[in-house]
Design a protein around this motif. Structure first.
Motif, short mmCIF file in Angstrom:
data_model
loop_
_atom_site.label_atom_id
_atom_site.label_comp_id
_atom_site.label_asym_id
_atom_site.label_seq_id
_atom_site.Cartn_x
_atom_site.Cartn_y
_atom_site.Cartn_z
N LEU A 372 0.88 -1.21 -0.03
CA LEU A 372 -0.08 -0.15 0.00
C LEU A 372 0.84 1.13 0.23
O LEU A 372 1.88 1.41 0.72
N CYS A 373 0.38 2.50 -0.80
CA CYS A 373 1.13 3.64 -0.89
C CYS A 373 1.43 4.10 0.48
O CYS A 373 0.68 3.92 1.57
N CYS A 376 -1.61 5.56 2.61
CA CYS A 376 -2.71 5.05 1.86
C CYS A 376 -3.65 4.86 3.12
O CYS A 376 -3.29 4.39 4.31
N HIS A 378 -6.37 2.97 3.58
CA HIS A 378 -6.45 1.78 3.95
C HIS A 378 -5.46 1.16 5.15
O HIS A 378 -5.98 0.25 5.95
N CYS A 402 -7.08 -2.44 -4.06
CA CYS A 402 -5.87 -2.19 -3.56
C CYS A 402 -5.55 -2.92 -2.26
O CYS A 402 -4.57 -3.44 -1.77
N ASN A 472 -12.31 5.49 -0.73
CA ASN A 472 -11.51 6.61 -0.98
C ASN A 472 -11.61 7.04 -2.28
O ASN A 472 -10.87 7.63 -2.96
N ALA A 476 -9.03 2.61 -7.52
CA ALA A 476 -7.72 2.96 -7.20
C ALA A 476 -6.93 2.13 -8.03
O ALA A 476 -6.08 2.21 -8.85
N HIS A 480 -7.32 4.50 -11.26
CA HIS A 480 -8.30 5.57 -10.66
C HIS A 480 -9.48 5.87 -11.63
O HIS A 480 -9.57 7.26 -11.74
N CYS A 546 -7.96 8.41 -1.82
CA CYS A 546 -6.62 7.62 -2.33
C CYS A 546 -5.61 8.67 -2.32
O CYS A 546 -5.49 9.72 -2.91
N ALA A 547 -4.50 8.47 -1.55
CA ALA A 547 -3.40 9.21 -1.50
C ALA A 547 -2.65 9.53 -2.85
O ALA A 547 -2.42 10.62 -3.26
N LEU A 548 -2.73 8.31 -3.69
CA LEU A 548 -1.95 8.43 -4.83
C LEU A 548 -2.85 9.22 -5.87
O LEU A 548 -2.52 10.03 -6.71
N ARG B 45 2.63 0.52 -6.98
CA ARG B 45 2.41 0.34 -5.47
C ARG B 45 4.05 -0.17 -5.07
O ARG B 45 3.99 -1.02 -4.00
S1 SF4 Z 1 -3.49 3.60 -5.07
FE1 SF4 Z 1 -4.46 4.51 -3.33
S2 SF4 Z 1 -5.70 3.05 -2.53
FE2 SF4 Z 1 -4.18 2.09 -3.55
S3 SF4 Z 1 -2.52 1.73 -2.28
FE3 SF4 Z 1 -2.22 3.67 -3.17
S4 SF4 Z 1 -3.01 4.99 -1.73
FE4 SF4 Z 1 -3.84 3.12 -1.39
#
Ligand code: SF4
Lengths: 620, 198
Positions: A372-373, A376, A378, A402, A472, A476, A480, A546-548, B45
């Motif tokens: 996970l980023c 994130c 989650h 994710c 989120n 994702a 997205h 979602c952070a990304l 990721r």
């Molecule tokens: S893309 Fe978004 S939901 Fe997926 S791991 Fe990264 S931050 Fe989490």
């Protein structure tokens, strides 16, 4: 202008297979496209989404594959060329629509993309969707290369209109995600409006109608077989008494191998590009000229079994083999060297594989699994649920997105997963069959896709479980994409509604609904504890973008954090959260300021209060 | 035409998809057939991203173990992990700046020693070109240009069938306008580094 709308026939362009498919559809005048995103198909629909904003093409992200197929089926039955796009397992979701759509047929061309994923690079199984052609009675076509994919889309549309049936267009990951030069053809302006001509005795599939429609489907199949016999996509090349059948990417590996082995005048290749129905007569004639045959196909022995049956009918006894311990496996994808070696050994060709280098002395390299980023949401939710459930005997059914990555240690939140939406449905069963506390996790997009019926089931049947909806604000995992809960005005897009997850949950009768902000760790844990204690169905909606995605939209406001010298090095942060922004240097914990998004979750769990925002550190 | 098989391995986010795209565009300019494949999946990721690029007449878009003519690694431990793609005639180019996987921070694995790593690779293949390309990217003005530094080094070795100028043109046409100068500078620094090492 979108690169796939370039109007200069003859120009060569480097394209991803998925781009070639989208371009092929545009060149065929596709007017409507629908999808639910899924790797490896997602870039096809992403390109449609982008193109629809600057062309007449209509495109939609549907709530799931079944709906996407119904949308496209109605368009096609109004005479409009339509395409619907899904990954292989998505076709399972749409299969109910597919099976009877085959009876009803279409008027305008309809092409269904099913993107199979041998080796399961990003899927839960590696089912072989050619069998859907057999099951439904519909034609299946398969490209062997990126260039051919573009051409074959046009062929599939024509075929669909000729037969008045939808056509299954099957790819594999190595077609979707390979790139090559593609020569652009002419663009065909889409005919965006058609008309539906009422004919209930063709379109309303009550038993009396369906009985006649099945007869029509079988007649269409017979016609499809004739077209398959004559199809330029089923062709023979090379010469000699040995024969190889192949399809899709295995054709590339087989042709390279035959060339590398210098066997062009000993081995003839039968490339199947129109794989259901198979060209029976052509195959029988080919077999009649061979003394020994190999079938090279990834996945199941789809062609092999048919070819053997054809040989039996033709009274031919030549050896025909494909799947076997000493030949091709049903598991995973093929590769060129493996195909070369198998061809050489089957036909007894003298061939020494180039010596492999010795890798025995290579030390174990630490694994690099996806994670996970940093930041994130989650991770924060999982941490809070884990804390809130401490001391309970739990089962955590999870779902697809994710957040599935949360099953990995140290979070270890994820105990059971079979398909989209299964978190809720299986929770009903676990809560009935065991005495454990069942806490299910599902993403926002997956909730809309197939979580809602499971939740209604839980309410109706009086199950005792907690569903955590990880909201989120985007789909994702697949890149997205929007979903029905997304505010489309944020994307400067008009004409969309918006469905509130909370309103849906309340409307289906869930009595205990809590909305949490997972970056507020302590408060979230308390709220979750309360929800877990509720007897019956409780739902927690954990909201945080979602952070990304937020990073991409430049919506992140957080400042990075740093580890101060108050740190006593017990490493709860690293070991409990496993956020990739942490790294260890000289045996001390550090935070990579470029990765940290300032969610502050680690700062809240550090018992020494040692993790502080970078700025405060500086001024202090 | 002879076939040249190139594998690029990187960590998600290091820009190897852009590097492949630049090479593809350069091949288009040079009139050389090219086929590539990549596993996207969860690249963003933090997983490993592997691209295969096949120049010449072959139809296949993937490269089997032991069959790469050249391997370019954007991260040293990933270069070592991919060494099974090489044979005794393979040329290997690697960055030496480590990006330890997160499992190391969790205490599940030890990052390989950089000198030992080079020794092992060097002993197995025809040639190893190893240097800190991240540092050169920083010198060019942007660490993200690491991919361009390594492309420069790759072109200097002459293993791929395009000229450095064709790749420079492709960089100009493919990468974001604001980064073109930095990218070209990074490319030249990589080229130079490889020349000096030769
Ligand atoms: S893309 Fe978004 S939901 Fe997926 S791991 Fe990264 S931050 Fe989490």
């Amino acid at each position: 202008m979108h690169k796939l709308l370039t109007d200069s026939p003859g120009q060569k362009m480097l394209m991803l297979g998925n781009e070639a498919i989208a371009r092929g559809a545009v060149e065929a005048g596709v007017a409507m496209a629908s999808t639910y995103p899924g790797t490896p198909s997602s870039e096809i629909s992403l390109n449609f989404f982008q193109m629809s904003r600057e062309s007449e093409l209509y495109f939609q992200y549907s709530t799931n594959e079944k709906v996407a197929m119904e949308v496209a089926a109605a368009a096609a039955n109004s005479g409009v060329r339509s395409m619907c796009i899904m990954k292989h397992v998505g076709l399972n979701v749409a299969a109910d629509a597919l099976m009877t759509l085959a009876y009803v047929g279409v008027r305008g061309g309809m092409v269904i993309i099913t993107a199979d994923d041998p080796s399961m690079f990003s899927s839960q199984n590696e089912q072989d969707n050619r069998y859907y052609g057999k099951l439904s009675g519909l034609p299946v076509v398969e490209p062997s290369s990126v260039e051919e994919a573009k051409e074959l889309v046009g062929y599939a549309f024509d075929l669909s209109e000729q037969l008045q049936e939808p056509v299954l267009f099957r790819t594999t990951t190595r077609i979707n995600h390979s790139s090559a030069f593609v020569t652009l053809g002419a663009l065909k302006p889409p005919e965006t409006k058609g008309d539906f001509q009422k004919d209930p005795f063709r379109y309303v599939t009550v038993p009396a109608v369906a009985r006649r429609l099945h007869v029509k489907l079988l007649e269409n199949q017979a016609r499809a077989k004739e077209l398959s016999e004559a199809s330029p996509y089923n062709f023979v090349e090379g010469a000699g008494g040995w024969g190889i059948f192949c399809n899709g990417v295995s054709y590339s590996y087989v042709s390279d191998a035959v060339r590398d082995l210098g066997m062009q005048d000993r081995i003839r290749i039968f490339r199947i590009g129109f794989s259901h129905p198979l060209p029976e007569q052509k195959i029988k004639a080919f077999l009649g000229e061979c003394e020994k045959v190999l079938v090279a196909e990834e996945g199941e022995p789809f062609m092999e079994e048919a070819v053997k049956a054809f040989a039996q009918e033709a009274g031919l006894t030549l050896p025909i083999r494909g799947k076997a311990d000493d030949l091709f496996s049903r598991l995973y994808e093929f590769d060129p060297a493996m195909v070369r070696k198998t061809i050489a050994s089957y036909f007894g060709i003298d061939y020494a594989a180039p010596p492999a280098i010795d890798v025995q002395d290579v030390p174990d390299i630490p694994m690099r699994p996806p994670n996970l980023c940093a930041g994130c949401s989650h991770r924060a939710t999982y941490y809070a649920v884990k804390k809130a459930a401490e001391g309970m005997e739990t089962i955590y059914p999870t779902d697809i997105g994710c957040y599935t990555l949360g099953f990995l240690p140290p979070l270890s939140m994820g105990d059971f997963l079979i398909c989209m939406g299964s978190s809720v449905g299986t929770s009903c069963g676990f809560s009935q069959a065991t005495d454990r506390k069942v806490v299910a996790f599902i993403g926002d997009s997956t909730f809309f896709h197939s979580g809602i019926p499971g939740l209604i089931n839980a309410v109706f049947n009086g199950h005792n479980l907690t569903l955590v909806i990880l909201d989120n604000g985007t789909t994702a995992m697949t890149g997205h994409q929007p979903h029905p809960g997304v505010d489309m005005s944020q994307l400067q897009m008009e004409g969309y509604g918006r469905v509130s997850i909370e309103a849906v949950v309340r409307a289906v009768g869930v009595r205990h609904v809590t909305v949490i902000r997972p970056f507020k760790v302590k408060k979230s844990i308390e709220q979750i504890r309360e929800a877990l204690a509720f007897d019956g169905v409780s739902v927690i909606i954990s909201q945080e973008p979602c952070a990304l995605y937020a990073k991409g939209l430049k919506l992140l406001k957080g400042k990075p954090f740093t580890v101060s010298d108050k740190c006593k090095n017990h490493r709860d942060c690293v070991n409990d959260l496993a956020c990739p922004a942490f790294y260890i240097q000289d045996d001390r914990v550090h935070i990579d300021a470029d990765l940290c998004v300032g969610c502050a979750v680690c700062a809240q769990i550090c018992p020494e209060n040692a993790i502080r925002p970078v700025k405060i550190e500086k001024t202090a | 035409m002879d076939t040249t098989r190139l594998i690029i391995v990187a960590v998600g986010g290091q820009g190897n998809l852009l590097a492949s795209k630049v090479l593809g565009e350069a091949a288009l300019r040079a009139g050389i057939p090219v086929r590539m494949s990549e596993i996207h999946g969860m690249a963003q990721r933090g997983g490993v991203v592997e691209s295969a690029i096949v120049f010449g007449d072959a139809q296949s878009t993937i490269i089997s173990d032991g069959e790469a003519n050249v391997l370019v690694g954007f991260e040293p431990s990933e270069t070592l992990r991919a060494v099974g793609k090489c044979n005794a005639d393979t040329v290997v180019i690697t960055n030496l700046a480590p990006l330890p996987p997160f499992t190391v921070a969790l205490g599940k694995g030890v990052y390989p020693d950089i000198d030992d790593l080079q020794e092992r690779i060097r002993s197995k293949v025809k040639k190893l070109l190893a240097f800190d390309s991240t540092a050169l990217a920083r010198k060019a003005g942007n660490v993200m240009a690491n991919n361009m530094v390594l492309l420069g080094a790759l072109l200097q070795t002459g293993v791929v069938p395009m000229t450095a100028d064709q790749v420079r043109e492709a960089i100009g046409a493919t990468t974001k306008q604001a980064f073109v100068d930095t990218n070209l500078k990074a490319f030249d620094l990589g080229y130079e580094a490889a020349r000096k090492a030769a």
